[in-house]
Motif scaffolding. Sequence first.
Motif, mmCIF file in Angstrom:
data_model
loop_
_atom_site.group_PDB
_atom_site.id
_atom_site.type_symbol
_atom_site.label_atom_id
_atom_site.label_comp_id
_atom_site.label_asym_id
_atom_site.label_seq_id
_atom_site.Cartn_x
_atom_site.Cartn_y
_atom_site.Cartn_z
ATOM 1 N N THR A 37 30.697 48.015 46.268
ATOM 2 C CA THR A 37 31.477 46.773 46.332
ATOM 3 C C THR A 37 30.582 45.585 46.654
ATOM 4 O OG1 THR A 37 33.492 47.928 47.004
ATOM 5 C CG2 THR A 37 33.346 45.590 47.523
ATOM 6 N N PHE A 38 29.739 45.723 47.678
ATOM 7 C CA PHE A 38 28.849 44.624 48.045
ATOM 8 C C PHE A 38 27.849 44.309 46.940
ATOM 9 C CE2 PHE A 38 29.385 45.443 52.869
ATOM 10 C CZ PHE A 38 30.597 44.780 52.821
ATOM 11 N N LYS A 39 27.531 45.294 46.109
ATOM 12 C CA LYS A 39 26.567 45.064 45.038
ATOM 13 C C LYS A 39 27.147 44.186 43.927
ATOM 14 C CE LYS A 39 22.833 45.789 42.527
ATOM 15 N NZ LYS A 39 23.154 44.831 41.454
ATOM 16 N N ASN A 40 28.405 44.405 43.565
ATOM 17 C CA ASN A 40 28.953 43.745 42.382
ATOM 18 C C ASN A 40 30.105 42.800 42.665
ATOM 19 O OD1 ASN A 40 27.193 44.980 40.543
ATOM 20 N ND2 ASN A 40 28.486 46.786 40.369
ATOM 21 N N VAL A 41 30.461 42.597 43.927
ATOM 22 C CA VAL A 41 31.593 41.722 44.202
ATOM 23 C C VAL A 41 31.289 40.283 43.789
ATOM 24 C CG1 VAL A 41 30.893 41.142 46.572
ATOM 25 C CG2 VAL A 41 33.321 41.157 45.942
ATOM 26 N N GLY A 42 30.029 39.899 43.802
ATOM 27 C CA GLY A 42 29.677 38.534 43.430
ATOM 28 C C GLY A 42 29.995 38.206 41.987
ATOM 29 N N LEU A 43 29.878 39.189 41.095
ATOM 30 C CA LEU A 43 30.176 38.940 39.680
ATOM 31 C C LEU A 43 31.652 38.624 39.486
ATOM 32 C CD1 LEU A 43 29.346 38.895 36.717
ATOM 33 C CD2 LEU A 43 29.686 41.372 36.662
ATOM 34 N N ASN A 44 32.520 39.457 40.058
ATOM 35 C CA ASN A 44 33.952 39.182 39.946
ATOM 36 C C ASN A 44 34.331 37.903 40.678
ATOM 37 O OD1 ASN A 44 34.432 41.464 38.401
ATOM 38 N ND2 ASN A 44 34.938 42.742 40.146
ATOM 39 N N MET A 45 33.632 37.609 41.772
ATOM 40 C CA MET A 45 33.896 36.373 42.505
ATOM 41 C C MET A 45 33.646 35.150 41.620
ATOM 42 S SD MET A 45 31.803 34.768 45.703
ATOM 43 C CE MET A 45 30.520 34.298 44.524
ATOM 44 N N VAL A 46 32.538 35.164 40.877
ATOM 45 C CA VAL A 46 32.214 34.038 40.001
ATOM 46 C C VAL A 46 33.255 33.903 38.888
ATOM 47 C CG1 VAL A 46 30.533 33.223 38.311
ATOM 48 C CG2 VAL A 46 29.757 34.068 40.516
ATOM 49 N N LEU A 47 33.701 35.027 38.335
ATOM 50 C CA LEU A 47 34.729 34.975 37.290
ATOM 51 C C LEU A 47 36.037 34.415 37.836
ATOM 52 C CD1 LEU A 47 34.078 38.407 35.533
ATOM 53 C CD2 LEU A 47 33.408 36.138 34.742
ATOM 54 N N PHE A 48 36.426 34.855 39.025
ATOM 55 C CA PHE A 48 37.641 34.316 39.639
ATOM 56 C C PHE A 48 37.482 32.839 39.974
ATOM 57 C CE2 PHE A 48 38.821 38.788 41.083
ATOM 58 C CZ PHE A 48 39.850 38.883 40.165
ATOM 59 N N LEU A 49 36.300 32.475 40.442
ATOM 60 C CA LEU A 49 36.060 31.083 40.810
ATOM 61 C C LEU A 49 36.172 30.172 39.589
ATOM 62 C CD1 LEU A 49 35.314 29.311 43.222
ATOM 63 C CD2 LEU A 49 32.906 29.679 42.664
ATOM 64 N N ALA A 50 35.624 30.610 38.457
ATOM 65 C CA ALA A 50 35.758 29.825 37.233
ATOM 66 C C ALA A 50 37.216 29.693 36.809
ATOM 67 C CB ALA A 50 34.942 30.485 36.117
ATOM 68 N N VAL A 67 40.378 48.412 44.086
ATOM 69 C CA VAL A 67 41.196 47.698 45.079
ATOM 70 C C VAL A 67 40.321 46.832 45.985
ATOM 71 C CG1 VAL A 67 42.725 47.992 47.054
ATOM 72 C CG2 VAL A 67 43.051 49.398 45.011
ATOM 73 N N VAL A 68 39.268 47.415 46.550
ATOM 74 C CA VAL A 68 38.428 46.678 47.495
ATOM 75 C C VAL A 68 37.654 45.567 46.788
ATOM 76 C CG1 VAL A 68 36.527 46.867 49.138
ATOM 77 C CG2 VAL A 68 38.259 48.667 49.020
ATOM 78 N N ASN A 69 37.081 45.873 45.636
ATOM 79 C CA ASN A 69 36.261 44.893 44.928
ATOM 80 C C ASN A 69 37.082 43.696 44.481
ATOM 81 O OD1 ASN A 69 34.668 43.507 42.933
ATOM 82 N ND2 ASN A 69 33.374 45.308 42.795
ATOM 83 N N PHE A 91 26.492 36.015 45.412
ATOM 84 C CA PHE A 91 26.157 36.434 44.052
ATOM 85 C C PHE A 91 24.782 37.071 43.956
ATOM 86 C CE2 PHE A 91 24.560 35.736 39.717
ATOM 87 C CZ PHE A 91 25.597 36.301 38.986
ATOM 88 N N SER A 92 23.895 36.814 44.894
ATOM 89 C CA SER A 92 22.513 37.302 44.806
ATOM 90 C C SER A 92 22.398 38.818 44.702
ATOM 91 C CB SER A 92 21.703 36.788 45.999
ATOM 92 O OG SER A 92 22.298 37.173 47.214
ATOM 93 N N PRO A 93 23.249 39.648 45.351
ATOM 94 C CA PRO A 93 23.103 41.096 45.149
ATOM 95 C C PRO A 93 23.287 41.558 43.713
ATOM 96 C CG PRO A 93 24.409 40.663 47.109
ATOM 97 C CD PRO A 93 24.222 39.354 46.413
ATOM 98 N N VAL A 94 23.984 40.769 42.900
ATOM 99 C CA VAL A 94 24.217 41.173 41.510
ATOM 100 C C VAL A 94 22.905 41.273 40.744
ATOM 101 C CG1 VAL A 94 25.384 40.536 39.347
ATOM 102 C CG2 VAL A 94 26.522 40.155 41.538
#
Length: 313
Positions: A184-197, A102-104, A130-133
């Motif tokens: 969440t803070f570690k991997n949120v950037g990966l899902n963010m990039v997928l959503f952004l695309a 939910v949070v991620n 994205f850098s924490p990924v």
Amino acid sequence: MITTISRVDAPATTPPPRDRFWTTRRRDELTGWLFIAPQLAGTVVFVLVPLLLVGWYSLHEWNVLADSFTFVGAQNYRALAQDPKIGGVLRASALFSAGLVVVNLSLALLLAVLLNQRLRGTTVFRVLFFSPVVVSLVAWTIVWRFMLQNNGGINDLLAAVGVTGPNWLRSGGTAMAAVIVVQTFKNVGLNMVLFLAALQGVPRELYEAARTDGASAWTVFRRITLPLISPTVLLTSIITVVGSLQVFAQIAVLTEGGPGTSTTVLVYYLYQQAFQFHAFGYGATLSMLLFAIVLALTVLQWRMRRRWVFHES
């Protein structure tokens, strides 16, 4: 007068052509198999064979210290059904997975929508999120462990504004929340990039038509954006659910399953049984339980896609 009748030989019948083995179709099939051979070999060697071995080990009592390997049949599975701790372990796993998903996903989608705006400086924020990924998981978790200690950086910041912070990693009410936030803070950037695309693939003409019709921002998001990016939502949800059920390093470094067993998820409990208590047979049984849960949730999400994923109904 003698008439000579010339004999005309019948045309020679050519034998039917013999079927060639090395046909174009077979060459194409071989080419395809050669292309997928590395991936197929890796799947067999590193997925199917270990899975079969784990299933075989779960039927044995394997004590490495005593050098014994005894066939016990379904005894480990009966022990699993009677384990008094397994209920709490499954509840902790479900709580962590639900909270993380939910949070991620919510935070990743929010960041993607904000960073999809045509504003100056969005590229810098994309890199920052994205850098924490790409940071080492153990190093990331160790830094957060020091920050979340009773006298760590988070409580120091709270003390500066007159708030007394809790002992985040040693309190049953905050330990699980702290682990979820760190992951969440570690991997949120990966899902963010997928959503952004996915967002950048939505046709702009649809937004312009909706604005012309007077649709609100929430209506545009709910009626246009969300349906068109629903395949990416399905992908990220499956990745996040599977990843949440395999979490180990964060628990081991931050809380070691505590306080009590409040953060003892299934993978960490498996590690304890197999490598701390040397019950490898029972650990293999827990591995089979984990595999069954991951498989069931993945199949469930895949089957439910027809109800909400665009173009799948």
